[in-house]
Scaffold this active site. Structure first.
Site, mmCIF file in Angstrom:
data_model
loop_
_atom_site.group_PDB
_atom_site.id
_atom_site.type_symbol
_atom_site.label_atom_id
_atom_site.label_comp_id
_atom_site.label_asym_id
_atom_site.label_seq_id
_atom_site.Cartn_x
_atom_site.Cartn_y
_atom_site.Cartn_z
ATOM 1 C CB CYS A 1 -67.098 -51.119 13.543
ATOM 2 S SG CYS A 1 -67.886 -52.741 13.551
ATOM 3 C CG HIS B 1 -64.765 -51.356 9.345
ATOM 4 N ND1 HIS B 1 -64.044 -51.404 10.512
ATOM 5 C CD2 HIS B 1 -65.882 -52.084 9.565
ATOM 6 C CE1 HIS B 1 -64.676 -52.148 11.404
ATOM 7 N NE2 HIS B 1 -65.804 -52.576 10.863
ATOM 8 C CD GLU C 1 -61.194 -49.306 9.864
ATOM 9 O OE1 GLU C 1 -62.046 -48.492 9.437
ATOM 10 O OE2 GLU C 1 -61.479 -50.255 10.622
#
Lengths: 224, 78
Positions: free
Chosen positions: A84, A194, A196
Protein backbone atom coordinates in the site's frame (compact mmCIF):
# COMPACT_ATOMS: atom_id res chain seq x y z
CA UNK A 1 14.90 -15.64 8.95
CA UNK A 2 14.69 -12.04 10.08
CA UNK A 3 12.23 -9.48 8.72
CA UNK A 4 12.79 -5.74 9.10
CA UNK A 5 9.59 -3.69 8.98
CA UNK A 6 10.11 0.02 8.37
CA UNK A 7 8.37 2.56 10.59
CA UNK A 8 8.05 6.06 9.16
CA UNK A 9 6.33 8.87 11.05
CA UNK A 10 2.73 8.25 9.91
CA UNK A 11 3.05 4.51 9.22
CA UNK A 12 0.09 2.64 10.69
CA UNK A 13 0.31 -0.97 9.51
CA UNK A 14 3.84 -1.72 10.66
CA UNK A 15 2.71 -3.59 13.77
CA UNK A 16 0.36 -5.86 11.80
CA UNK A 17 3.17 -6.47 9.29
CA UNK A 18 5.52 -7.31 12.15
CA UNK A 19 2.97 -9.72 13.65
CA UNK A 20 2.38 -11.36 10.25
CA UNK A 21 6.12 -11.75 9.63
CA UNK A 22 6.69 -13.08 13.14
CA UNK A 23 4.50 -16.07 12.23
CA UNK A 24 7.21 -17.26 9.85
CA UNK A 25 10.34 -15.79 11.41
CA UNK A 26 11.76 -13.09 13.61
CA UNK A 27 10.54 -9.54 12.92
CA UNK A 28 11.92 -6.20 14.07
CA UNK A 29 10.95 -2.60 13.38
CA UNK A 30 13.36 -0.32 11.50
CA UNK A 31 13.07 3.38 12.37
CA UNK A 32 13.08 5.64 9.30
CA UNK A 33 16.19 7.50 10.44
CA UNK A 34 18.30 4.31 10.55
CA UNK A 35 21.11 4.17 8.01
CA UNK A 36 22.08 0.61 8.83
CA UNK A 37 19.59 -2.25 8.47
CA UNK A 38 21.69 -4.62 10.54
CA UNK A 39 21.23 -8.31 9.95
CA UNK A 40 17.99 -8.46 7.97
CA UNK A 41 16.87 -11.05 5.40
CA UNK A 42 13.65 -9.41 4.18
CA UNK A 43 12.48 -5.77 4.25
CA UNK A 44 8.80 -4.81 4.47
CA UNK A 45 7.80 -1.23 3.70
CA UNK A 46 4.36 -1.09 5.33
CA UNK A 47 1.11 0.78 4.80
CA UNK A 48 0.01 4.01 6.35
CA UNK A 49 0.51 7.68 5.68
CA UNK A 50 4.26 8.25 5.82
CA UNK A 51 5.03 11.92 6.51
CA UNK A 52 1.31 12.63 6.41
CA UNK A 53 1.15 11.81 2.67
CA UNK A 54 2.16 15.45 2.19
CA UNK A 55 2.78 16.51 -1.41
CA UNK A 56 2.04 13.01 -2.77
CA UNK A 57 1.91 9.66 -0.99
CA UNK A 58 5.47 8.38 -0.68
CA UNK A 59 7.08 11.54 -2.09
CA UNK A 60 8.87 12.51 1.11
CA UNK A 61 9.39 9.04 2.59
CA UNK A 62 11.57 8.08 -0.35
CA UNK A 63 14.23 10.49 0.96
CA UNK A 64 14.28 8.98 4.47
CA UNK A 65 17.76 7.80 5.48
CA UNK A 66 16.57 4.20 5.75
CA UNK A 67 15.60 4.22 2.06
CA UNK A 68 19.24 4.45 0.92
CA UNK A 69 20.00 1.33 2.94
CA UNK A 70 16.94 -0.42 1.49
CA UNK A 71 17.94 0.50 -2.07
CA UNK A 72 21.39 -0.93 -1.37
CA UNK A 73 19.83 -4.09 0.14
CA UNK A 74 17.61 -4.48 -2.95
CA UNK A 75 20.52 -3.98 -5.36
CA UNK A 76 22.27 -6.86 -3.61
CA UNK A 77 19.21 -9.04 -4.30
CA UNK A 78 17.51 -8.75 -0.89
CA UNK A 79 13.72 -9.24 -0.99
CA UNK A 80 11.70 -6.06 -0.39
CA UNK A 81 7.90 -6.00 -0.10
CA UNK A 82 6.05 -2.66 -0.32
CA UNK A 83 2.46 -2.80 0.88
CA UNK A 84 0.00 0.00 0.00
CA UNK A 85 1.83 3.17 1.12
CA UNK A 86 4.99 1.06 0.91
CA UNK A 87 4.15 0.36 -2.76
CA UNK A 88 3.72 4.12 -3.30
CA UNK A 89 7.08 4.78 -1.62
CA UNK A 90 8.89 2.19 -3.80
CA UNK A 91 7.35 3.69 -6.98
CA UNK A 92 8.34 7.22 -5.93
CA UNK A 93 11.85 5.94 -5.19
CA UNK A 94 12.09 4.47 -8.70
CA UNK A 95 12.55 0.96 -7.30
CA UNK A 96 9.32 -0.12 -9.01
CA UNK A 97 7.82 1.11 -12.29
CA UNK A 98 4.68 3.22 -12.55
CA UNK A 99 2.72 5.38 -10.13
CA UNK A 100 -0.32 5.16 -7.88
CA UNK A 101 -3.00 7.74 -8.70
CA UNK A 102 -6.17 8.71 -6.82
CA UNK A 103 -8.85 6.02 -7.06
CA UNK A 104 -10.98 6.42 -10.16
CA UNK A 105 -14.09 6.78 -7.99
CA UNK A 106 -12.29 9.40 -5.83
CA UNK A 107 -13.43 7.63 -2.68
CA UNK A 108 -11.57 5.73 -0.03
CA UNK A 109 -12.20 2.02 -0.63
CA UNK A 110 -12.14 -0.68 2.02
CA UNK A 111 -13.13 -4.13 0.82
CA UNK A 112 -11.87 -7.64 0.28
CA UNK A 113 -11.45 -8.30 -3.45
CA UNK A 114 -10.30 -11.53 -4.99
CA UNK A 115 -6.72 -11.28 -6.23
CA UNK A 116 -5.27 -13.66 -8.81
CA UNK A 117 -1.64 -14.78 -8.76
CA UNK A 118 -0.22 -13.88 -12.19
CA UNK A 119 3.45 -14.59 -11.73
CA UNK A 120 5.74 -16.53 -9.45
CA UNK A 121 8.77 -14.48 -10.50
CA UNK A 122 8.90 -12.80 -7.08
CA UNK A 123 10.06 -14.66 -3.95
CA UNK A 124 6.81 -13.49 -2.31
CA UNK A 125 4.78 -15.62 -4.74
CA UNK A 126 7.38 -18.25 -5.69
CA UNK A 127 5.66 -20.85 -3.50
CA UNK A 128 2.21 -20.08 -4.95
CA UNK A 129 0.75 -21.20 -8.28
CA UNK A 130 -0.23 -18.98 -11.19
CA UNK A 131 -4.02 -18.76 -11.32
CA UNK A 132 -4.55 -19.17 -7.58
CA UNK A 133 -7.14 -16.83 -6.15
CA UNK A 134 -6.36 -15.07 -2.88
CA UNK A 135 -8.74 -13.07 -0.71
CA UNK A 136 -6.84 -10.06 0.67
CA UNK A 137 -8.28 -6.73 1.86
CA UNK A 138 -7.57 -3.34 0.30
CA UNK A 139 -8.02 0.04 2.02
CA UNK A 140 -6.77 3.13 0.26
CA UNK A 141 -7.58 6.38 -1.54
CA UNK A 142 -4.58 6.48 -3.89
CA UNK A 143 -4.33 3.01 -5.33
CA UNK A 144 -5.03 3.32 -9.05
CA UNK A 145 -1.97 1.75 -10.67
CA UNK A 146 -0.81 3.65 -13.73
CA UNK A 147 2.10 3.25 -16.13
CA UNK A 148 2.48 4.18 -19.81
CA UNK A 149 0.99 1.57 -22.17
CA UNK A 150 4.38 0.49 -23.52
CA UNK A 151 5.61 -0.10 -19.99
CA UNK A 152 2.51 -2.14 -19.15
CA UNK A 153 3.15 -4.26 -22.25
CA UNK A 154 6.72 -4.77 -21.12
CA UNK A 155 5.71 -5.67 -17.56
CA UNK A 156 3.32 -8.29 -18.90
CA UNK A 157 5.87 -9.66 -21.37
CA UNK A 158 8.47 -9.94 -18.61
CA UNK A 159 6.09 -11.66 -16.23
CA UNK A 160 6.29 -8.77 -13.76
CA UNK A 161 2.58 -8.28 -13.13
CA UNK A 162 2.49 -10.41 -9.99
CA UNK A 163 -1.12 -9.95 -8.88
CA UNK A 164 -4.32 -8.82 -10.58
CA UNK A 165 -7.75 -8.07 -9.16
CA UNK A 166 -10.21 -10.77 -10.22
CA UNK A 167 -12.56 -9.77 -13.07
CA UNK A 168 -15.11 -7.18 -11.93
CA UNK A 169 -13.37 -6.63 -8.58
CA UNK A 170 -10.91 -3.86 -9.45
CA UNK A 171 -11.57 -1.43 -6.56
CA UNK A 172 -9.68 1.63 -7.81
CA UNK A 173 -9.49 1.73 -11.61
CA UNK A 174 -5.96 0.32 -11.82
CA UNK A 175 -4.85 -0.19 -15.41
CA UNK A 176 -5.24 -3.77 -16.59
CA UNK A 177 -6.56 -4.69 -13.11
CA UNK A 178 -3.00 -4.66 -11.75
CA UNK A 179 -2.78 -5.16 -7.98
CA UNK A 180 0.95 -5.87 -7.65
CA UNK A 181 4.15 -5.69 -9.70
CA UNK A 182 7.82 -6.54 -9.23
CA UNK A 183 11.13 -5.14 -10.46
CA UNK A 184 13.22 -6.66 -13.22
CA UNK A 185 15.09 -8.99 -10.88
CA UNK A 186 11.86 -9.98 -9.11
CA UNK A 187 13.17 -9.33 -5.59
CA UNK A 188 11.32 -6.03 -5.09
CA UNK A 189 7.53 -6.31 -5.09
CA UNK A 190 4.78 -3.80 -4.40
CA UNK A 191 1.06 -4.39 -3.96
CA UNK A 192 -1.97 -2.39 -2.86
CA UNK A 193 -3.77 -5.24 -1.01
CA UNK A 194 -2.71 -5.85 2.60
CA UNK A 195 -1.45 -9.41 3.10
CA UNK A 196 -0.57 -8.57 6.72
CA UNK A 197 -4.30 -8.11 7.47
CA UNK A 198 -5.15 -11.60 6.20
CA UNK A 199 -3.09 -13.98 8.28
CA UNK A 200 -5.76 -15.69 10.39
CA UNK A 201 -9.14 -17.27 9.62
CA UNK A 202 -10.44 -15.33 12.60
CA UNK A 203 -10.56 -12.23 10.38
CA UNK A 204 -11.90 -14.04 7.33
CA UNK A 205 -8.82 -15.09 5.39
CA UNK A 206 -5.31 -16.37 5.97
CA UNK A 207 -4.30 -15.99 2.31
CA UNK A 208 -1.98 -13.04 3.01
CA UNK A 209 0.22 -15.17 5.21
CA UNK A 210 1.19 -17.19 2.16
CA UNK A 211 3.28 -14.29 0.79
CA UNK A 212 5.29 -14.25 4.02
CA UNK A 213 5.60 -18.05 3.98
CA UNK A 214 6.66 -17.94 0.34
CA UNK A 215 9.57 -15.57 0.91
CA UNK A 216 10.67 -17.56 3.96
CA UNK A 217 10.66 -20.70 1.85
CA UNK A 218 12.47 -18.99 -1.03
CA UNK A 219 15.28 -17.89 1.28
CA UNK A 220 15.63 -21.14 3.19
CA UNK A 221 14.58 -23.96 0.87
CA UNK A 222 16.38 -26.59 2.90
CA UNK A 223 15.05 -25.48 6.27
CA UNK A 224 11.53 -25.29 4.81
CA UNK B 1 12.47 36.20 -4.49
CA UNK B 2 9.16 34.46 -4.96
CA UNK B 3 8.54 31.59 -7.33
CA UNK B 4 5.37 29.70 -8.09
CA UNK B 5 5.23 26.18 -9.41
CA UNK B 6 2.01 25.06 -11.06
CA UNK B 7 1.61 21.30 -11.06
CA UNK B 8 -1.02 19.55 -13.14
CA UNK B 9 -1.81 15.99 -14.15
CA UNK B 10 -0.31 15.21 -17.57
CA UNK B 11 -2.73 15.15 -20.44
CA UNK B 12 -4.06 11.65 -20.81
CA UNK B 13 -3.73 10.95 -17.10
CA UNK B 14 -7.05 10.30 -15.47
CA UNK B 15 -8.01 13.24 -13.23
CA UNK B 16 -10.96 12.12 -11.09
CA UNK B 17 -10.88 15.37 -9.09
CA UNK B 18 -11.25 17.42 -12.25
CA UNK B 19 -14.08 15.16 -13.41
CA UNK B 20 -15.90 15.51 -10.11
CA UNK B 21 -15.65 19.31 -10.25
CA UNK B 22 -16.79 19.30 -13.86
CA UNK B 23 -19.82 17.21 -12.95
CA UNK B 24 -20.67 19.56 -10.06
CA UNK B 25 -20.62 22.82 -12.04
CA UNK B 26 -23.82 22.26 -14.06
CA UNK B 27 -25.77 21.90 -10.81
CA UNK B 28 -24.96 25.57 -10.16
CA UNK B 29 -25.99 26.61 -13.65
CA UNK B 30 -22.50 26.64 -15.18
CA UNK B 31 -23.37 24.47 -18.15
CA UNK B 32 -20.72 25.51 -20.68
CA UNK B 33 -17.58 24.09 -19.02
CA UNK B 34 -16.04 21.40 -21.23
CA UNK B 35 -13.07 20.30 -19.19
CA UNK B 36 -11.70 20.76 -15.67
CA UNK B 37 -8.27 19.66 -14.51
CA UNK B 38 -7.27 20.06 -10.87
CA UNK B 39 -3.61 20.54 -9.99
CA UNK B 40 -1.73 22.28 -7.23
CA UNK B 41 0.17 25.48 -6.63
CA UNK B 42 3.45 25.54 -4.73
CA UNK B 43 4.82 28.93 -3.66
CA UNK B 44 8.47 29.21 -2.78
CA UNK B 45 10.51 32.04 -1.31
CA UNK B 46 14.13 31.47 -2.36
CA UNK B 47 17.43 33.13 -3.24
CA UNK B 48 18.57 31.16 -6.26
CA UNK B 49 15.99 30.04 -8.82
CA UNK B 50 18.47 28.22 -11.05
CA UNK B 51 17.79 24.85 -9.46
CA UNK B 52 13.99 25.05 -9.59
CA UNK B 53 13.74 22.54 -12.42
CA UNK B 54 15.78 20.05 -10.43
CA UNK B 55 13.54 20.62 -7.39
CA UNK B 56 10.48 20.03 -9.53
CA UNK B 57 11.83 16.87 -11.07
CA UNK B 58 13.14 15.34 -7.86
CA UNK B 59 10.48 16.25 -5.32
CA UNK B 60 7.80 18.79 -6.17
CA UNK B 61 6.31 16.70 -8.98
CA UNK B 62 6.22 13.10 -10.12
CA UNK B 63 7.46 13.61 -13.70
CA UNK B 64 5.85 10.35 -14.81
CA UNK B 65 2.32 11.63 -14.25
CA UNK B 66 2.58 15.41 -13.71
CA UNK B 67 3.62 18.46 -15.74
CA UNK B 68 4.79 21.67 -14.15
CA UNK B 69 5.32 25.29 -15.00
CA UNK B 70 7.57 27.67 -13.08
CA UNK B 71 6.46 31.28 -12.70
CA UNK B 72 8.91 33.80 -11.26
CA UNK B 73 7.93 37.17 -9.83
CA UNK B 74 8.15 39.96 -12.37
CA UNK B 75 11.64 41.00 -13.45
CA UNK B 76 13.34 37.88 -12.09
CA UNK B 77 15.52 35.75 -14.32
CA UNK B 78 16.40 32.15 -14.21
Amino acid sequence: MRFGVVRFPGSCDEVDAQLAASRVGEAVLLWHAERDLGRIDVVVVPGGFSYGDYLRPGAIARFAPVMDAIAEFARAGGPVLGICNGFQVLCEAGMLPGALLPNRGLRFVCRQPGVRVESTASPFTAALAVGERLSIPVKHTTGCYWAPEHQLDRLEAENRVVLRYCPGQNPNGSMRDIAGVCNEAGNVMGLMPHPEHAVDQLTGSADGLRLFESVAQALAPVAA
Amino acid sequence: MKARVLVRPKSGILDPQGQAVQRALPALGFTDVHEVRVGRLIELELDDPTRLDEMCERLLTNPLVEDYEVLLEEGARR
